[in-house]
Design an enzyme around this catalytic site. Structure first.
Site, mmCIF file in Angstrom:
data_model
loop_
_atom_site.group_PDB
_atom_site.id
_atom_site.type_symbol
_atom_site.label_atom_id
_atom_site.label_comp_id
_atom_site.label_asym_id
_atom_site.label_seq_id
_atom_site.Cartn_x
_atom_site.Cartn_y
_atom_site.Cartn_z
ATOM 1 N N ASP A 9 0.836 -1.191 0.000
ATOM 2 C CA ASP A 9 0.000 0.000 0.000
ATOM 3 C C ASP A 9 0.878 1.251 0.000
ATOM 4 O O ASP A 9 1.881 1.316 0.704
ATOM 5 C CB ASP A 9 -0.885 -0.030 1.253
ATOM 6 N N GLU A 16 14.923 -14.693 -0.223
ATOM 7 C CA GLU A 16 15.312 -15.820 0.626
ATOM 8 C C GLU A 16 14.323 -16.981 0.499
ATOM 9 O O GLU A 16 14.613 -18.099 0.924
ATOM 10 C CB GLU A 16 15.388 -15.386 2.088
#
Length: 540
Positions: A203, A261
């Site tokens: 957002d 990751e």
């Protein structure tokens, strides 16, 4: 997620769910996570790839969940953490990815971080939010404005300082110049990664970092000339210092490194940057080390023409060499596109069918908003029914966002169209109930059938998912382009006008075989396009 599917987001179709308005299972008039889980089969039946969930985190709900008081907790009105886990499991079983909304630029003023920060000037979190002394005359530190009206500063009597808020005063802005703040926010992201989410919608992604020196924003040239008549005074400034600061890029790189990751995770950013949105999108998606993709408000506004769509896409293609865009026509912040774009006397159902064909042919990923597959129009609400603070603040000049947030309609003959057994938090218009899922299911000519058919066609053709785009010359309200990729080459032609149009096939295009007429006809190298008609053909 398998690493060979790491780029699932490129060209994907996402379906946005507004949890409060999707399905109520508890009888309180508001939707919940279990309700979403129970309706995921409908979402999967459309042929989409991912689901974006608007915020469901713990919140006082001053801004309908975009004021988060605990980034790692489900608000009780939506259910429990176990309900969320069940939702993710069911989505994955159906082959759907889950994208969740991350509201990082600000928190709720009820968040424990802010409660501590405002308690004194020397507590461990004193610098976690944007605090500043008053000017000598007691006024706010600078001229920055809130999108929700008035100054972007609120006085706090305990600290005897102002704090910054780009939105409501109950949504204080976090201080991203403090590395501890960045660390804490990224740990909340890791929390949801460990719970199995596939991506994040960020957002107000360009609002994270503010100018260290709190410099005043200059006025727009238009407002200096006295020609700016915007309803919201926020639009009278050039927002150089309260958002889109260069330091934002470093945080996005940290965010991307965290996602990398994990296998197959992605993020899409919301950019609201007025005239600079395209340049910001280019900077935020380039280099493969920041956002995977962004969306702007280029096609979320009132403009509906061949020239506007072509101009928006060509501008993106010119400015963004290695980035990726996500196109949408509707979402929870704007008037539904069927209402925005249907001209007086026009046919909204015809426009709905035209729009999904167009959206499916654009280069980029695409996002659908719940209910648009039914052709739902903007709901007209009375002032006393409003819940959106933005609409309440600016009524009647701006009616707010509640008109696009009314509940999803499932069963025409059921109470509240099958959304809830109780009075819904927003009214369900009778006209919406007539468009319910059970009415349109199985109807060959329904808008819902059109959505399923166009999404299936998009998925079938590699050129539409990841291929290039090249525009062809066309006059008037005709938009024509070629999509090519993966051994696939398609001609896409759209007539935006309310009257028929003819378009001659270019002599050098080669043979064209129709695959989707959309009401069009092909006669001796001439396309005959009805009003709001389209043509898709295989080239070569």
């Amino acid at each position: 997620m398998a690493s060979d599917n790491a780029e699932w987001w490129r060209g994907c179709v996402t379906y946005q769910i507004y949890p409060r308005s999707f399905q109520d299972t508890t009888g309180d008039g508001s939707g919940d996570l279990s309700g979403i889980t129970s309706r995921l089969a409908h979402v999967a039946s459309l042929g989409v790839d991912a689901v974006w969930l608007s915020p469901f985190f713990k919140s006082p709900m001053a801004d309908m969940g975009y004021d988060v008081s605990d980034y790692c907790a489900v608000d009780p009105m939506f259910g429990t953490s176990e309900d969320f886990d069940a939702l993710v499991a069911e989505a994955h079983r159906l082959g759907l990815k889950i994208i969740i909304d991350q509201v990082l630029s600000h928190s709720s003023d009820k968040h424990e971080w802010f409660v501590e920060s405002r308690s004194s000037r020397d507590n461990p979190k004193a610098d976690w939010y944007v605090w500043a002394d008053a000017k000598p005359d007691g006024n706010a530190p600078n001229n920055w404005l809130s999108i929700f009206g008035g100054p972007a500063w609120e006085w706090d009597a305990t600290r005897r300082q102002y704090y910054m808020h780009n939105f409501l005063a109950s949504q204080p802005d976090l201080n991203f110049h403090n590395p501890d703040v960045q660390d804490a926010l990224l740990e909340t992201v890791r929390f949801w990664l460990e719970r199995g989410v596939d991506g994040f919608r960020l957002d107000t992604v360009n609002y994270y970092v503010h100018d260290r020196w709190l410099r005043d924003n200059p006025p727009l040239a238009a407002s200096v000339a006295g020609t700016n008549i915007a309803t919201n005074p926020y639009l009278y400034q050039e927002h150089l210092f309260d958002k889109t600061r260069p330091e934002n890029l470093a945080f996005l790189r940290r965010f991307r490194a965290l996602l990398d990751e994990y296998d197959g995770r992605a993020m899409v950013g919301e950019i609201g940057d007025e005239d600079r949105s395209l340049q910001t999108l280019a900077a935020y998606t380039s280099g493969g080390d920041k956002l995977h993709m962004c969306y702007t408000f280029d096609l979320l506004g009132p403009q509906f023409s061949a020239a506007h769509v072509r101009g928006s896409i060509e501008a993106f293609e010119s400015a963004v060499s290695d980035g990726w865009v996500c196109w949408a026509f509707s979402n929870h912040d704007v008037v539904r596109h069927v209402s925005r774009w249907t001209r007086p006397g026009g046919d909204p159902q015809r426009l709905a069918k035209f729009s999904i064909a167009l959206l499916c042919c654009l280069r980029g990923s695409i996002c659908l908003y719940q209910g648009e597959e039914l052709g739902l129009e903007e709901a007209e609400l009375a002032f006393e029914d409003l819940r959106d603070p933005f609409g309440i603040r600016f009524w009647p000049g701006i009616k707010g966002r509640d008109g696009c947030r009314t509940p999803m309609v499932w069963e025409a003959g059921a109470a509240n169209a099958g959304f809830s057994a109780a009075k819904p938090w927003l009214p369900v218009p009778d006209s919406h109930g007539a468009r319910a899922v059970d009415v349109q299911n199985g109807e060959e000519m329904s808008i819902l059938a059109r959505y399923r058919a166009m999404l299936a066609l998009r998925k079938k053709h590699p050129a539409l998912v990841k291929g290039s785009i090249r525009f062809l010359d066309a006059e008037g309200e005709v938009l024509a382009f070629v999509r090519e990729g993966g051994g696939d080459k398609l001609l896409c032609v759209f007539n935006f006008a309310d009257e028929p149009a003819n378009w001659p096939l270019p002599p050098d295009l080669g043979a064209v075989e129709a695959i989707e007429l959309g009401g069009a006809g092909l006669q001796e190298k001439m396309l005959l396009l009805p009003a709001l008609g389209c043509f898709l053909g295989r080239v070569g």
